[in-house]
Design an enzyme around this catalytic site. Structure first.
Site, PDB file in Angstrom:
ATOM      1  CE  LYS A 155      12.419 -45.727  21.844  1.00 44.75           C
ATOM      2  NZ  LYS A 155      13.726 -45.266  22.277  1.00 44.75           N
TER       3      LYS A 155
HETATM    4  N1  PMP Z   1      15.567 -40.948  26.445  1.00 45.60           N
HETATM    5  C1  PMP Z   1      15.969 -41.557  25.312  1.00 45.60           C
HETATM    6  C2  PMP Z   1      16.783 -40.767  24.331  1.00 45.60           C
HETATM    7  C3  PMP Z   1      15.621 -42.891  25.055  1.00 45.60           C
HETATM    8  O1  PMP Z   1      16.025 -43.496  23.936  1.00 45.60           O
HETATM    9  C4  PMP Z   1      14.876 -43.596  26.023  1.00 45.60           C
HETATM   10  C5  PMP Z   1      14.523 -45.042  25.780  1.00 45.60           C
HETATM   11  N2  PMP Z   1      13.334 -45.151  25.042  1.00 45.60           N
HETATM   12  C6  PMP Z   1      14.470 -42.919  27.178  1.00 45.60           C
HETATM   13  C7  PMP Z   1      14.836 -41.593  27.357  1.00 45.60           C
HETATM   14  C8  PMP Z   1      13.633 -43.603  28.215  1.00 45.60           C
HETATM   15  O2  PMP Z   1      12.356 -43.824  27.686  1.00 45.60           O
HETATM   16  P1  PMP Z   1      11.431 -45.026  28.180  1.00 45.60           P
HETATM   17  O3  PMP Z   1      11.425 -44.978  29.657  1.00 45.60           O
HETATM   18  O4  PMP Z   1      10.115 -44.733  27.585  1.00 45.60           O
HETATM   19  O5  PMP Z   1      12.067 -46.281  27.675  1.00 45.60           O
END
Ligand code: PMP
Length: 298
Positions: A155
């Site tokens: 991330k």
């Molecule tokens: N894809 C992207 C590009 C994101 O930014 C997020 C948000 N973090 C997600 C998927 C979903 O991830 P999570 O469920 O861990 O928030």
């Protein structure tokens, strides 16, 4: 939106300090090149009145993996950062909140490795999400970053240039959100959420590889196991998505949110009759830890 005011407290490199007293170095490698990592976490006011950070361990473990993937020095433990997050929530009297940890780099205009990284944990109030509105989404002209060019499972700050371009394009065209394909033309994810489609009672989502495999996505697998809902991780095209019965987006901030249409195609199944809506209710219950609903045949 005001994320902070003169009284807001953040965690910054081991101390709880006023947000207005902190500074970021304008020569930081993060500012110039987008080399940094972050998390998006939710805390909830629980049914019993306590405040709980949802999947705190999983989020801070991912923060560490993201930092290591980008060669950022990482010297914090998950336990200390979870404690710091509870401290930030308490100091700001927050319960239903969004928590944003960020690891950023020191001043460095070269591309060389750093000896140090810095951390902030910020939090702001988030109204309980009702999830009633359905999204109208647009197939983006932007692809997700190619995993041969980026550590796509991290991330990382810089990846969000792609997310912002796609989201702004969709909104400029009158849609609620973008749907991005991967470099092979398969449906990948939204700018800040993963995507599931439903076909003949089975939920389908893109496999890990060309997406950020979300913690919400993993939670949905767990809920499906409990609820007896079948799911598959496999590639699917935008055409297959348009022939699906329904679809939803999911992420820490979005939670589970139904999709009404992709481009000009509206999904045939009423949201209330979908597996997605069953998962949505189960997720809402789970985050405040009341009892998971059982599958009602759609
Ligand atoms: N894809 C992207 C590009 C994101 O930014 C997020 C948000 N973090 C997600 C998927 C979903 O991830 P999570 O469920 O861990 O928030």
């Amino acid at each position: 939106m005001a994320y902070y005011n003169n009284d807001t407290i953040i965690y910054h490199n081991g101390s709880l300090v006023k947000a207005t007293d902190t500074k970021i170095d304008l020569y930081s490698q993060t500012m110039h090149y987008g080399l940094g990592v972050f998390e998006g976490i939710r805390s909830y006011k629980m049914a019993n009145g306590d405040t709980q950070i949802f999947k705190a361990f999983e989020h801070y473990e991912r923060l560490e993996r993201s930092a290591r993937a980008l060669n950022l020095p990482y010297h914090w433990t998950t336990e200390e950062l979870i404690q710091a997050t509870y401290d930030v929530l308490e100091k700001n009297n927050l319960r239903d909140a969004y928590v944003r940890p960020l690891i950023y780099c020191p001043a460095n205009m070269s591309f060389n490795l750093n000896n140090e990284s810095y951390i902030t944990i910020e939090a702001w109030e988030m109204a309980p999400f009702l999830g009633e509105k359905l999204l109208c989404i647009m197939t983006s002209s932007f692809q997700r970053p190619n995993p041969k060019g980026f550590k796509i499972e991290a991330k990382a700050c810089g990846h969000y240039v792609n997310s912002i371009l796609a989201s702004q394009e969709a909104k400029a065209n009158g849609y609620d959100e973008a749907m991005l394909l991967d470099m092979n033309g398969y449906v990948a994810e939204g700018p800040g959420a993963n995507i599931f489609i439903e076909k003949d009672g089975v939920l389908i989502t893109a496999p890990a590889g060309n997406i950020l495999p979300g913690i919400t996505r993993a939670t949905i697998f767990e809920l499906c196991d409990e609820l007896g809902i079948s799911y598959e991780e496999r590639f699917f095209t935008a055409e297959e998505m348009k022939n699906a019965d329904s679809a939803f987006y999911c992420g820490t901030a979005a939670e589970v949110i139904g999709v009404q249409s992709v481009d000009e195609t509206t999904f045939p199944l009423a949201w209330n009759n979908t597996r997605g809506s069953v998962v949505q209710k189960a997720y809402k219950n789970l985050v405040t830890e009341s009892i998971v609903t059982t599958l009602v045949e759609a």
